[in-house]
Motif scaffolding. Structure first.
Motif, PDB file in Angstrom:
ATOM      1  N   ILE A   6       0.863  -1.173   0.000  1.00 50.34           N
ATOM      2  CA  ILE A   6       0.000   0.000   0.000  1.00 50.34           C
ATOM      3  C   ILE A   6       0.897   1.219   0.000  1.00 50.34           C
ATOM      4  CG2 ILE A   6      -1.911   1.205   1.119  1.00 50.34           C
ATOM      5  CD1 ILE A   6      -2.574  -1.656   0.193  1.00 50.34           C
ATOM      6  N   GLY A   7       0.935   1.939  -1.117  1.00 48.24           N
ATOM      7  CA  GLY A   7       1.832   3.074  -1.268  1.00 48.24           C
ATOM      8  C   GLY A   7       2.753   2.856  -2.458  1.00 48.24           C
ATOM      9  N   SER A   8       3.191   3.958  -3.069  1.00 44.57           N
ATOM     10  CA  SER A   8       4.062   3.834  -4.246  1.00 44.57           C
ATOM     11  C   SER A   8       5.209   4.839  -4.221  1.00 44.57           C
ATOM     12  CB  SER A   8       3.237   4.034  -5.524  1.00 44.57           C
ATOM     13  OG  SER A   8       2.632   5.327  -5.540  1.00 44.57           O
ATOM     14  N   GLY A   9       5.473   5.425  -3.046  1.00 49.24           N
ATOM     15  CA  GLY A   9       6.528   6.424  -2.928  1.00 49.24           C
ATOM     16  C   GLY A   9       7.899   5.802  -2.689  1.00 49.24           C
ATOM     17  N   HIS A  10       8.853   6.647  -2.267  1.00 47.34           N
ATOM     18  CA  HIS A  10      10.231   6.194  -2.082  1.00 47.34           C
ATOM     19  C   HIS A  10      10.335   5.064  -1.067  1.00 47.34           C
ATOM     20  CE1 HIS A  10      11.914   9.226  -4.628  1.00 47.34           C
ATOM     21  NE2 HIS A  10      11.414  10.230  -3.915  1.00 47.34           N
ATOM     22  N   GLU A  11       9.626   5.183   0.066  1.00 47.56           N
ATOM     23  CA  GLU A  11       9.748   4.159   1.095  1.00 47.56           C
ATOM     24  C   GLU A  11       9.133   2.842   0.643  1.00 47.56           C
ATOM     25  OE1 GLU A  11       8.714   5.207   5.044  1.00 47.56           O
ATOM     26  OE2 GLU A  11      10.080   6.909   5.124  1.00 47.56           O
ATOM     27  N   ALA A  12       8.008   2.895  -0.055  1.00 46.27           N
ATOM     28  CA  ALA A  12       7.402   1.669  -0.570  1.00 46.27           C
ATOM     29  C   ALA A  12       8.331   0.992  -1.571  1.00 46.27           C
ATOM     30  CB  ALA A  12       6.053   1.981  -1.211  1.00 46.27           C
ATOM     31  N   ARG A  13       8.938   1.776  -2.442  1.00 45.44           N
ATOM     32  CA  ARG A  13       9.879   1.224  -3.426  1.00 45.44           C
ATOM     33  C   ARG A  13      11.082   0.584  -2.746  1.00 45.44           C
ATOM     34  NH1 ARG A  13      10.189   3.371  -8.852  1.00 45.44           N
ATOM     35  NH2 ARG A  13       8.185   4.252  -9.466  1.00 45.44           N
ATOM     36  N   MET A  14      11.607   1.256  -1.750  1.00 46.15           N
ATOM     37  CA  MET A  14      12.789   0.720  -1.073  1.00 46.15           C
ATOM     38  C   MET A  14      12.449  -0.548  -0.309  1.00 46.15           C
ATOM     39  SD  MET A  14      16.036   1.290  -0.780  1.00 46.15           S
ATOM     40  CE  MET A  14      16.406   3.034  -1.018  1.00 46.15           C
ATOM     41  N   GLN A  15      11.279  -0.587   0.340  1.00 45.75           N
ATOM     42  CA  GLN A  15      10.900  -1.800   1.059  1.00 45.75           C
ATOM     43  C   GLN A  15      10.720  -2.972   0.098  1.00 45.75           C
ATOM     44  OE1 GLN A  15       8.348  -2.125   4.487  1.00 45.75           O
ATOM     45  NE2 GLN A  15       8.168   0.099   4.607  1.00 45.75           N
ATOM     46  N   ALA A  16      10.102  -2.724  -1.049  1.00 45.25           N
ATOM     47  CA  ALA A  16       9.948  -3.780  -2.047  1.00 45.25           C
ATOM     48  C   ALA A  16      11.313  -4.308  -2.473  1.00 45.25           C
ATOM     49  CB  ALA A  16       9.180  -3.258  -3.252  1.00 45.25           C
ATOM     50  N   THR A  17      12.257  -3.403  -2.650  1.00 48.81           N
ATOM     51  CA  THR A  17      13.599  -3.783  -3.077  1.00 48.81           C
ATOM     52  C   THR A  17      14.291  -4.638  -2.022  1.00 48.81           C
ATOM     53  OG1 THR A  17      13.801  -1.761  -4.393  1.00 48.81           O
ATOM     54  CG2 THR A  17      15.837  -2.904  -3.824  1.00 48.81           C
ATOM     55  N   ARG A  69      -3.450   6.901  -7.046  1.00 50.12           N
ATOM     56  CA  ARG A  69      -3.303   7.407  -8.416  1.00 50.12           C
ATOM     57  C   ARG A  69      -2.861   6.294  -9.349  1.00 50.12           C
ATOM     58  NH1 ARG A  69       0.519  12.516  -7.639  1.00 50.12           N
ATOM     59  NH2 ARG A  69       0.608  12.295  -9.909  1.00 50.12           N
ATOM     60  N   LYS A  70      -3.669   6.043 -10.369  1.00 47.96           N
ATOM     61  CA  LYS A  70      -3.462   4.933 -11.299  1.00 47.96           C
ATOM     62  C   LYS A  70      -2.075   4.984 -11.931  1.00 47.96           C
ATOM     63  CE  LYS A  70      -5.742   2.745 -15.302  1.00 47.96           C
ATOM     64  NZ  LYS A  70      -4.692   2.859 -16.344  1.00 47.96           N
ATOM     65  N   GLU A  71      -1.659   6.184 -12.356  1.00 55.86           N
ATOM     66  CA  GLU A  71      -0.377   6.285 -13.050  1.00 55.86           C
ATOM     67  C   GLU A  71       0.795   5.963 -12.121  1.00 55.86           C
ATOM     68  OE1 GLU A  71      -1.381  10.511 -11.628  1.00 55.86           O
ATOM     69  OE2 GLU A  71      -2.432   8.732 -12.386  1.00 55.86           O
ATOM     70  N   ARG A  72       0.636   6.256 -10.825  1.00 56.23           N
ATOM     71  CA  ARG A  72       1.716   5.991  -9.871  1.00 56.23           C
ATOM     72  C   ARG A  72       1.880   4.485  -9.636  1.00 56.23           C
ATOM     73  NH1 ARG A  72       4.468  10.208  -6.608  1.00 56.23           N
ATOM     74  NH2 ARG A  72       4.576   8.502  -5.121  1.00 56.23           N
ATOM     75  N   GLU A 123      -6.556  -1.987  -8.486  1.00 60.49           N
ATOM     76  CA  GLU A 123      -7.477  -0.855  -8.484  1.00 60.49           C
ATOM     77  C   GLU A 123      -7.889  -0.431  -7.087  1.00 60.49           C
ATOM     78  OE1 GLU A 123     -10.774  -1.752 -10.967  1.00 60.49           O
ATOM     79  OE2 GLU A 123      -9.583  -1.874 -12.806  1.00 60.49           O
ATOM     80  N   ASP A 124      -7.761  -1.325  -6.113  1.00 56.80           N
ATOM     81  CA  ASP A 124      -8.090  -0.958  -4.732  1.00 56.80           C
ATOM     82  C   ASP A 124      -7.210  -1.745  -3.772  1.00 56.80           C
ATOM     83  OD1 ASP A 124      -9.359  -3.539  -4.276  1.00 56.80           O
ATOM     84  OD2 ASP A 124     -11.084  -2.760  -5.364  1.00 56.80           O
ATOM     85  N   ALA A 125      -7.173  -1.297  -2.534  1.00 53.74           N
ATOM     86  CA  ALA A 125      -6.293  -1.894  -1.533  1.00 53.74           C
ATOM     87  C   ALA A 125      -6.655  -3.343  -1.205  1.00 53.74           C
ATOM     88  CB  ALA A 125      -6.285  -1.037  -0.274  1.00 53.74           C
ATOM     89  N   PRO A 126      -7.956  -3.686  -1.044  1.00 57.06           N
ATOM     90  CA  PRO A 126      -8.278  -5.078  -0.725  1.00 57.06           C
ATOM     91  C   PRO A 126      -7.754  -6.075  -1.752  1.00 57.06           C
ATOM     92  CG  PRO A 126     -10.162  -3.679  -0.258  1.00 57.06           C
ATOM     93  CD  PRO A 126      -9.161  -2.822  -0.964  1.00 57.06           C
ATOM     94  N   ARG A 127      -7.725  -5.693  -3.034  1.00 59.28           N
ATOM     95  CA  ARG A 127      -7.183  -6.610  -4.043  1.00 59.28           C
ATOM     96  C   ARG A 127      -5.675  -6.776  -3.885  1.00 59.28           C
ATOM     97  NH1 ARG A 127     -10.439  -5.170  -9.683  1.00 59.28           N
ATOM     98  NH2 ARG A 127     -12.482  -4.868  -8.714  1.00 59.28           N
ATOM     99  N   ALA A 128      -5.019  -5.717  -3.449  1.00 60.85           N
ATOM    100  CA  ALA A 128      -3.568  -5.788  -3.282  1.00 60.85           C
ATOM    101  C   ALA A 128      -3.162  -6.656  -2.099  1.00 60.85           C
ATOM    102  CB  ALA A 128      -2.996  -4.382  -3.111  1.00 60.85           C
ATOM    103  N   THR A 129      -4.043  -6.805  -1.115  1.00 63.04           N
ATOM    104  CA  THR A 129      -3.684  -7.531   0.105  1.00 63.04           C
ATOM    105  C   THR A 129      -4.364  -8.886   0.252  1.00 63.04           C
ATOM    106  OG1 THR A 129      -5.446  -6.436   1.376  1.00 63.04           O
ATOM    107  CG2 THR A 129      -3.280  -5.350   1.310  1.00 63.04           C
ATOM    108  N   ALA A 130      -5.313  -9.209  -0.619  1.00 65.99           N
ATOM    109  CA  ALA A 130      -6.158 -10.396  -0.440  1.00 65.99           C
ATOM    110  C   ALA A 130      -5.360 -11.686  -0.266  1.00 65.99           C
ATOM    111  CB  ALA A 130      -7.127 -10.525  -1.617  1.00 65.99           C
ATOM    112  N   ASN A 131      -4.293 -11.850  -1.037  1.00 67.57           N
ATOM    113  CA  ASN A 131      -3.511 -13.089  -0.984  1.00 67.57           C
ATOM    114  C   ASN A 131      -2.103 -12.879  -0.432  1.00 67.57           C
ATOM    115  OD1 ASN A 131      -5.526 -14.817  -2.327  1.00 67.57           O
ATOM    116  ND2 ASN A 131      -5.123 -13.502  -4.100  1.00 67.57           N
TER     117      ASN A 131
END
Length: 335
Positions: A124-135, A152-155, A175-183
Motif C-alpha cells: 500500500i503506497g508507491s513512494g520512495h519508502e514503498a519502493r525501497m521496502q519492495a527492493t 493514483r493509477k499512473e503511480r 485498483e483498490d487496496a483489498p485486491r492488493a492484500t487479499a492473498n
C-alpha cells in the motif's frame, strides 16, 4: 580530521547488504545490553518541528546523533558521529537517503524474521519508502509476486513497471487496496498520510499475514485504523516510545484495541531463539530508533573512507578546558 559526506556520496558508499548487516548487529547489541540510547526529543514551533535522537554503540567505537527538522514543506536531516574513546568528531553526513535505507531495511528485516517463508507481498503506497521496502524484501525473501495499490493509477502502474524490471519479480497494480492484500503473506503499508489517514483498514487483512507499517510518526498522523491492532498475535515496535509518538498507537490505546503490555521491541525479537514458535498474525510498527541511525551511519562512514569518499574539513570543535564533573544527580560542577 572530520569528513563531510553528501547524499550522492552516501549512495555510492552504501549497499542494502551492508545496511542489513549493520542493523542486525545493532539489534543484537541492544538485546545484549551493550548500547545506550536516548528517547527521541521532539520540538514543535510555528511552521514546523525538530527532532533529536542519540545513541552509543561501543562495539563500533562510536557515539552519534541524528537531527532533523521540517520547516514548511522542507525536511532536512543530518547525522554526526564521534569517536567513543576520544570524543573527536568523525563525520557529518546528509541523512535523507540513509534514513530511507534504514527504514526500509528495518521493516523488511522484521518481516523476514516473522514471516520467513512469505513469497507474496501486498504493498500500500508507491513512494520512495514503498519502493525501497519492495527492493529490500526481494533480497531477504524468496518473493514470487507483488501486488501494489496507490490511489493514483499512473503511480501504481509506474511502480509496477519499473520495479518489475529492476527486481525480476511480477508486480501487479491493483485498483483498490483489498485486491492488493487479499492473498498477501506480507503487507507493506508505507504511505504519506499526513493528517488524511488512516490509509489501511483491518478488514483488508487476510486470515494470516505479517503487516508492516512505517507511516504515522507524529501524534496527529494516521496510517492504520484502530482495528488493525486487534488482528496480530504478536506486535513489535522499534522502541516502546513508538506507543507514545505514533498517532496510530495513541488512537488504538484510546480505543482499547491495543494493550501495550503485549508489545515487544525489535531487540527482544532478535533475542528470541531461532526455533521459537512463530505466530502467523504479526504486526511491526516503526517510527525509527537512534541506534538504527547510528549503526547505519557508522557503516556508511567506514565504507566511504574505504572508497576515498568525503571532504576533509579542519577540526572546528574546541575542547572545553574546565571539564564538567558530575557530583550527584542533577548537579554539575564546571558549567
Amino acid at each position: 580530521m572530520t569528513i563531510l559526506l553528501t547524499a550522492d556520496e552516501i549512495r555510492r558508499a552504501t549497499t542494502i547488504e551492508g545496511v542489513v548487516q549493520a542493523l542486525d548487529q545493532a539489534h543484537r547489541d541492544e538485546f545484549l545490553g551493550t548500547t545506550d540510547i536516548t528517547e527521541r526529543i521532539n520540538l514543535r514551533f510555528p511552521g514546523g518541528w525538530m527532532r533529536y535522537m542519540a545513541a552509543a554503540m561501543p562495539t563500533l567505537g562510536v557515539i552519534g546523533y541524528k537531527a532533523f527538522h521540517l520547516v514548511g514543506s522542507a525536511l532536512r536531516i543530518e547525522i554526526a558521529l564521534f569517536d567513543i574513546e576520544s570524543g573527536a568528531p568523525l563525520v557529518r553526513m546528509e541523512g535523507n537517503h540513509l534514513t530511507f535505507l534504514r527504514t526500509a531495511s528495518t521493516a523488511a528485516m522484521a518481516a523476514a524474521r516473522m514471516a520467513p517463508e512469505a513469497s507474496v507481498i501486498g504493498i500500500i503506497g508507491s513512494g520512495h519508502e514503498a519502493r525501497m521496502q519492495a527492493t529490500v524484501l526481494s533480497r531477504l525473501l524468496d518473493v514470487q509476486r507483488m501486488f501494489v495499490f496507490s490511489p493514483r493509477k499512473e503511480r501504481r502502474e509506474l511502480f509496477a513497471a519499473e520495479l518489475s524490471a529492476k527486481l525480476g519479480v511480477e508486480i501487479v497494480p491493483c485498483e483498490d487496496a483489498p485486491r492488493a492484500t487479499a492473498n498477501a503473506e506480507v503487507i507493506v503499508v508505507a504511505t504519506n498520510t499526513g493528517g488524511a489517514g488512516p490509509a489501511f483498514h483491518a478488514d483488508w487483512i487476510p486470515p494470516t499475514a505479517h503487516v508492516s507499517s512505517t507511516g504515522s510518526t507524529l501524534a496527529e498522523e494516521r496510517e492504520l485504523d484502530t482495528g488493525v491492532w486487534q488482528y496480530p498475535e504478536l506486535i513489535v515496535v522499534d522502541r516502546m516510545q513508538a506507543l507514545q509518538e505514533s498517532g496510530d498507537a495513541i488512537a488504538a490505546i484510546k480505543a482499547g484495541t491495543l494493550d501495550p503490555s503485549q508489545v515487544i521491541t525489535l531487540a527482544e525479537l532478535w533475542g528470541r531463539p531461532a526455533d521459537a514458535p512463530r505466530p502467523r498474525r504479526t504486526l511491526f510498527k516503526s517510527v525509527g530508533s537512534p541506534l538504527q541511525d547510528v549503526a547505519v551511519a557508522a557503516y556508511a562512514y567506514r565504507a566511504a573512507i574505504e572508497q576515498g569518499l568525503g571532504t576533509e574539513v579542519p577540526d572546528f570543535m574546541t575542547v572545553k578546558e574546565t571539564i564538567p564533573t558530575w557530583t550527584g544527580y542533577g548537579e554539575e560542577r564546571g558549567r
